[in-house]
Design a protein around this motif. Structure first.
Motif, short mmCIF file in Angstrom:
data_model
loop_
_atom_site.label_atom_id
_atom_site.label_comp_id
_atom_site.label_asym_id
_atom_site.label_seq_id
_atom_site.Cartn_x
_atom_site.Cartn_y
_atom_site.Cartn_z
N MET A 1 0.73 -1.32 0.14
CA MET A 1 0.10 -0.19 -0.41
C MET A 1 0.84 0.87 -0.11
O MET A 1 1.97 1.50 0.87
CB MET A 1 -0.81 0.34 1.55
CG MET A 1 -1.69 -0.64 0.70
SD MET A 1 -3.17 -0.38 2.64
CE MET A 1 -2.06 -1.05 3.85
N LYS A 2 0.52 1.76 -0.92
CA LYS A 2 1.36 3.00 -0.99
C LYS A 2 -0.02 4.54 -1.47
O LYS A 2 -0.56 4.87 -1.93
CB LYS A 2 2.31 3.46 -2.07
CG LYS A 2 3.16 4.21 -1.74
CD LYS A 2 4.89 3.82 -2.81
CE LYS A 2 5.14 4.36 -2.96
NZ LYS A 2 6.03 4.43 -4.04
N ASP A 3 0.43 5.49 -0.67
CA ASP A 3 -0.16 6.99 -0.68
C ASP A 3 0.47 7.23 -2.27
O ASP A 3 1.66 7.95 -1.97
CB ASP A 3 -0.26 7.61 0.94
CG ASP A 3 -1.33 8.95 0.02
OD1 ASP A 3 -2.66 8.64 -0.53
OD2 ASP A 3 -1.42 10.12 0.72
N VAL A 4 -0.38 7.53 -3.03
CA VAL A 4 -0.15 8.30 -4.58
C VAL A 4 -0.22 8.89 -4.73
O VAL A 4 -1.89 9.35 -4.85
CB VAL A 4 0.34 7.34 -5.54
CG1 VAL A 4 2.07 5.76 -5.06
CG2 VAL A 4 -0.77 6.51 -5.63
N LYS A 5 -0.21 9.86 -5.98
CA LYS A 5 -0.76 11.58 -6.76
C LYS A 5 -1.19 11.43 -8.08
O LYS A 5 0.18 9.95 -8.64
CB LYS A 5 0.62 12.13 -6.94
CG LYS A 5 -0.01 13.64 -7.15
CD LYS A 5 0.51 15.21 -7.26
CE LYS A 5 1.37 15.32 -6.19
NZ LYS A 5 2.23 16.63 -6.11
N LEU A 6 -2.11 10.79 -8.56
CA LEU A 6 -2.20 10.50 -9.95
C LEU A 6 -3.51 11.84 -10.02
O LEU A 6 -3.66 12.68 -9.62
CB LEU A 6 -3.88 8.86 -9.67
CG LEU A 6 -3.20 8.12 -8.75
CD1 LEU A 6 -4.83 7.23 -8.70
CD2 LEU A 6 -2.58 7.55 -9.82
N LYS A 7 -3.01 11.94 -11.53
CA LYS A 7 -3.19 12.74 -12.39
C LYS A 7 -4.26 12.25 -13.60
O LYS A 7 -4.21 11.43 -14.29
CB LYS A 7 -2.06 13.78 -13.31
CG LYS A 7 -2.59 14.60 -14.35
CD LYS A 7 -1.91 15.59 -15.13
CE LYS A 7 -0.75 16.81 -14.27
NZ LYS A 7 0.16 16.73 -15.13
N LEU A 8 -5.64 12.70 -14.15
CA LEU A 8 -6.46 12.65 -14.25
C LEU A 8 -5.82 13.03 -15.70
O LEU A 8 -6.25 13.79 -16.21
CB LEU A 8 -8.18 13.64 -13.84
CG LEU A 8 -9.35 12.27 -14.89
CD1 LEU A 8 -9.59 11.11 -14.07
CD2 LEU A 8 -10.45 13.46 -13.91
N THR A 9 -5.90 11.88 -16.36
CA THR A 9 -6.25 12.24 -17.77
C THR A 9 -6.57 11.78 -18.80
O THR A 9 -6.84 12.26 -19.82
CB THR A 9 -5.14 10.70 -18.92
OG1 THR A 9 -5.29 9.52 -18.24
CG2 THR A 9 -3.75 11.51 -17.66
N ARG A 10 -8.04 10.93 -18.18
CA ARG A 10 -9.24 10.66 -19.57
C ARG A 10 -10.43 10.82 -18.35
O ARG A 10 -10.40 9.11 -17.54
CB ARG A 10 -9.20 10.00 -19.77
CG ARG A 10 -10.10 9.66 -21.73
CD ARG A 10 -9.03 8.36 -22.82
NE ARG A 10 -9.13 7.52 -22.24
CZ ARG A 10 -9.93 6.40 -21.28
NH1 ARG A 10 -11.19 6.65 -21.98
NH2 ARG A 10 -9.67 5.33 -21.41
N LYS A 11 -11.76 10.93 -19.13
CA LYS A 11 -12.97 10.72 -18.04
C LYS A 11 -14.12 10.64 -19.61
O LYS A 11 -13.88 11.50 -19.94
CB LYS A 11 -13.18 11.98 -17.39
CG LYS A 11 -14.14 11.61 -16.45
CD LYS A 11 -14.84 12.58 -16.01
CE LYS A 11 -15.31 14.29 -15.65
NZ LYS A 11 -15.70 15.32 -15.15
N LYS A 12 -14.81 10.10 -19.37
CA LYS A 12 -15.70 9.31 -20.30
C LYS A 12 -16.83 8.40 -19.42
O LYS A 12 -17.05 7.67 -18.45
CB LYS A 12 -15.22 8.75 -21.14
CG LYS A 12 -14.91 6.67 -20.98
CD LYS A 12 -14.91 6.38 -22.42
CE LYS A 12 -14.25 4.51 -22.71
NZ LYS A 12 -14.25 4.03 -23.88
N THR A 13 -18.39 9.21 -20.00
CA THR A 13 -19.65 8.27 -19.84
C THR A 13 -19.76 7.41 -20.49
O THR A 13 -19.86 7.00 -21.29
CB THR A 13 -20.32 9.55 -20.05
OG1 THR A 13 -20.05 10.66 -19.33
CG2 THR A 13 -21.91 9.03 -19.29
#
Lengths: 254, 309
Positions: A1-13
C-alpha cells in the motif's frame, strides 16, 4: 500500500451515471492484482476517501469505473482532466485462482462487472465464460471487454437486449452445460444472494468482491466490518478493506 | 545559528512520561499501529494510543458503522477488539519493538472488567500509560454509562486507580451536563491526567429510505465539525483541574494543534485525521516543527495554557 499522486488524464461516460476515469502517475505504481481496490481522496468538502475497485491498471496508470450514487461520487464526476488526487493503492486481497481452476465463470451485475474485467489480464491462461446483467439495454456496459477473453452472455431485466431476466436466473439455466470450476462475482446484494444459492446447489465454489462503507481503508479503524462465518461456524467481523474485499461467497452473511 | 536554522524543542513530559512531540494518535483510529507503519516511521510520533481493549474479545456492532457528515464523520464500531489476551499475543510483540510512547486504551462492561484489564495492560513493559475509556457512545453496557455522572466518573476512576501500575489518563465524554464537574470528579478519583473529548453523540438519516445510515442507529461524531466544542471543553477542564490534559477533537493542521495547546492542553491526540489521510500524523509533526520555526517558538511547552482572555 502506498499513498500516491494520480493525475486524471481521461474521463468518459459509459452509461447514465457511470463514468470511466483513467489516471496516470509520474512514479511507477506498486504491483497491482485483479480484485484489489484503491482509496481515493475525492476532495471538495469530502474528508473520507472513497474506495473504487481497480478496473484496469498498468505500471503508471490505473482506470476506475465510478457510479454516481452520492455526494462523493458526484464530486468525482465533476473532476477535470489534469486534476490531481491522492490515492492509497493497491488495497485488499483480490481474486486468487488456483491451478485446478481451469474454467472460470465471471458473473457481474451492473457496475459490479468492473472488478472482473482485470481477472483475465492477471490470469491469461484460463478459459473464461462471462454472464453480465443490467437493468435495460441503455445500461449495458463492458460487453466488448469480456468478449476479448471468451463468450459473453448479456442479460437485461426488461429483455430490451440480450436474454431477458436476472443474470443469475439465466445462468441457472445454463450452468450444467458450462460446468465452471469456480465462479467469481460482484454485484448488488440480491444478485449475490442468488449467486450464493446457485453455488450451494451446484457445489461450484464462488468468490465475491464486496462493497461496504469504508473508513481508513488500511485496516486500522474497523468500520468496514463484514460478517463472515469461520470454519467452526462462529461468526466474526472481518475487515472488508484488508481481509477482503474478496471473500468466499458461502462464508459471507449477506 | 540563526533562528531559522535552530530545531525547535517539540518534546513534552506528562506524568513523568517523555514524548518526542505532542502528537499522539487517538484510540480507535490507529489500530495497534501496525497498519500505519507501512506508510511512515511511526516512531516519529509522540505516542500511540491503542484501540479500546476489553477483558473479552468483542465483535462490535453491525455494519454500516460509518457515515460522512458535513466536515466530520459518525462511527459506531462498538469496541471491536481482540480482548486483552488477544492483544498481548497478537499486538504486544510489535508494540515492544517501537520507540514511541504506547498508551493502552481500556474499556469494560463492569467495574471488575475495567480493573482486571487495567491491571493486565498496565503490567506490560511496552505500555507507558493507560487511558480509561468511560466515554464510548457506541456500546450499551459500560463505556459511557460510567462517564456521564460525575459520581460514577469518580467511582470508576478510584476503583481502577488501585489496579493501575502506570499513570492513569481518564478520557472524558463531551455528552455531559458540565465538563468541569466531570474533570474534577476524575481528578478526585485519582486520575493522573485527562484526555478529551471523545466523540459527540450524533445521527445520520437517509430520509428517502426512512432509515438511519448507521446500523446501530446513532454513533459518535468526530472530525473538524467538533473542534470548537472540543476547544471549549479543554479550556473549561483546564481551569477546573491541576492535572495535565491531552486535548483532541477535529485536529487536522498544526494550527489546530497550537489552538489546543493554547487552550491548556499539554499534548494532543489525532483521530479522524488518520482515517482521512494515512500519513496525517507524520505531516502534522513536520508542519508543527516548521510552524514553530516560522513563529520563533523554541519550546512547545511554553505554548500550553498561554491563552489571554
Amino acid at each position: 500500500m502506498k499513498d500516491v499522486k494520480l493525475k486524471l488524464t481521461r474521463k468518459k461516460t459509459l452509461s447514465e451515471g457511470v463514468l470511466e476515469f483513467e489516471f496516470f502517475s509520474d512514479e511507477k505504481l506498486p504491483q497491482m492484482h485483479c480484485g484489489q481496490f484503491l482509496h481515493l481522496r475525492v476532495g471538495g468538502e469530502f474528508l473520507l476517501r472513497r474506495p473504487f475497485c481497480l478496473y484496469k491498471y498498468g505500471e503508471r496508470s490505473v482506470t476506475l469505473i465510478v457510479a454516481v450514487v452520492g455526494g462523493g461520487t458526484k464530486r468525482m464526476s465533476e473532476m477535470k482532466e489534469g486534476e490531481e488526487v491522492m490515492a492509497v493503492l493497491p488495497i485488499g486481497n483480490g481474486f486468487t485462482l488456483e491451478d485446478e481452476h481451469k474454467k472460470i465463470l465471471l458473473l457481474g451485475g451492473g457496475v459490479g462487472c468492473a472488478p472482473l474485467v482485470s481477472v483475465p489480464l492477471t490470469y491469461p491462461n484460463k478459459e473464461y465464460v462471462s454472464y453480465i446483467g443490467f437493468s435495460t439495454a441503455n445500461a449495458v456496459m463492458f460487453e466488448d471487454e469480456f468478449s476479448k477473453f471468451g463468450s459473453v452472455t448479456v442479460c437485461t431485466d426488461d429483455g430490451s437486449t440480450g436474454r431477458k431476466g436476472y443474470v443469475t436466473d439465466v445462468l441457472r439455466e445454463d450452468i450444467e452445460k458450462i460446468k465452471p470450476d469456480v465462479i467469481l462475482t460482484c454485484g448488488n446484494t440480491p444478485m449475490l444472494k442468488a449467486a450464493a444459492r446457485l453455488s450451494a446447489e451446484t457445489k461450484i465454489p464462488a468468490y465475491m468482491s464486496g462493497e461496504t462503507r469504508m473508513g481508513c481503508g488500511v485496516g486500522a479503524c474497523l468500520v468496514c466490518a463484514c460478517a463472515v462465518k469461520e470454519k467452526n461456524g462462529t461468526i466474526v467481523h472481518k475487515r472488508a478493506c484488508v481481509d477482503g474485499p474478496v471473500f468466499k461467497l458461502e462464508d459471507v452473511l449477506l | 545559528m540563526t533562528d531559522m536554522e535552530r530545531t525547535p524543542d517539540t518534546s513534552v513530559e506528562i506524568c513523568g512520561v517523555k514524548f518526542k512531540n505532542p502528537i499522539i494518535t487517538a484510540s480507535g483510529t490507529f489500530g495497534f499501529g501496525k497498519e500505519y507503519a507501512e506508510f511512515y516511521d511511526i516512531n516519529r510520533l509522540g505516542g500511540i494510543c491503542t484501540k479500546g481493549i476489553t477483558k473479552e474479545r468483542r465483535e462490535g456492532n453491525p455494519s454500516p458503522r460509518i457515515a460522512e457528515t458535513p466536515m466530520g464523520m459518525l462511527n459506531s464500531v462498538g469496541l471491536q477488539n481482540p480482548g486483552i489476551d488477544g492483544f498481548i499475543k497478537e499486538d504486544v510483540p510489535f508494540l515492544n519493538s517501537l520507540d514511541t510512547v504506547v498508551i493502552a486504551n481500556v474499556a469494560g462492561k463492569t467495574e471488575e472488567d475495567y480493573c482486571y484489564t487495567v491491571l493486565k495492560a498496565s503490567s506490560l513493559d511496552c505500555v507507558k500509560m493507560v487511558e480509561l475509556n468511560i466515554s464510548c457512545p457506541n456500546v450499551k453496557a459500560g463505556g459511557m454509562a460510567f462517564g456521564v455522572l460525575p459520581e460514577s466518573v469518580e467511582k470508576i476512576t478510584s476503583a481502577v486507580k488501585k489496579h493501575c501500575r502506570k499513570p492513569l489518563i481518564v478520557k472524558l465524554s463531551p455528552n455531559v451536563a458540565n465538563i468541569a464537574d466531570n474533570a474534577r470528579a476524575a481528578e478526585n478519583g485519582g486520575a493522573d491526567c485527562l484526555s478529551l473529548i471523545n466523540t459527540v453523540g450524533g445521527m445520520a438519516i437517509d430520509w428517502k429510505k426512512r432509515k438511519p445510515i448507521l446500523a446501530n442507529v446513532c454513533g459518535g461524531l468526530s472530525g473538524p465539525a467538533i473542534k470548537p466544542i472540543a476547544l471549549k471543553m479543554v479550556y473549561e477542564a483546564c481551569k477546573a483541574v491541576k492535572i495535565p490534559i491531552i486535548g483532541m477533537g477535529g485536529i487536522m493542521s498544526s494550527d489546530d494543534v497550537m489552538e489546543f495547546l493554547v487552550a491548556g492542553a499539554s499534548a494532543v491526540q489525532i483521530g479522524s485525521a488518520n482515517i482521512f489521510d494515512p500519513v496525517a500524523g507524520l505531516n502534522l509533526i513536520n508542519e508543527l516543527t516548521n510552524l514553530m520555526k516560522k513563529c520563533n517558538i523554541n519550546n512547545v511547552r511554553e505554548i500550553t495554557g498561554s491563552l489571554v482572555i
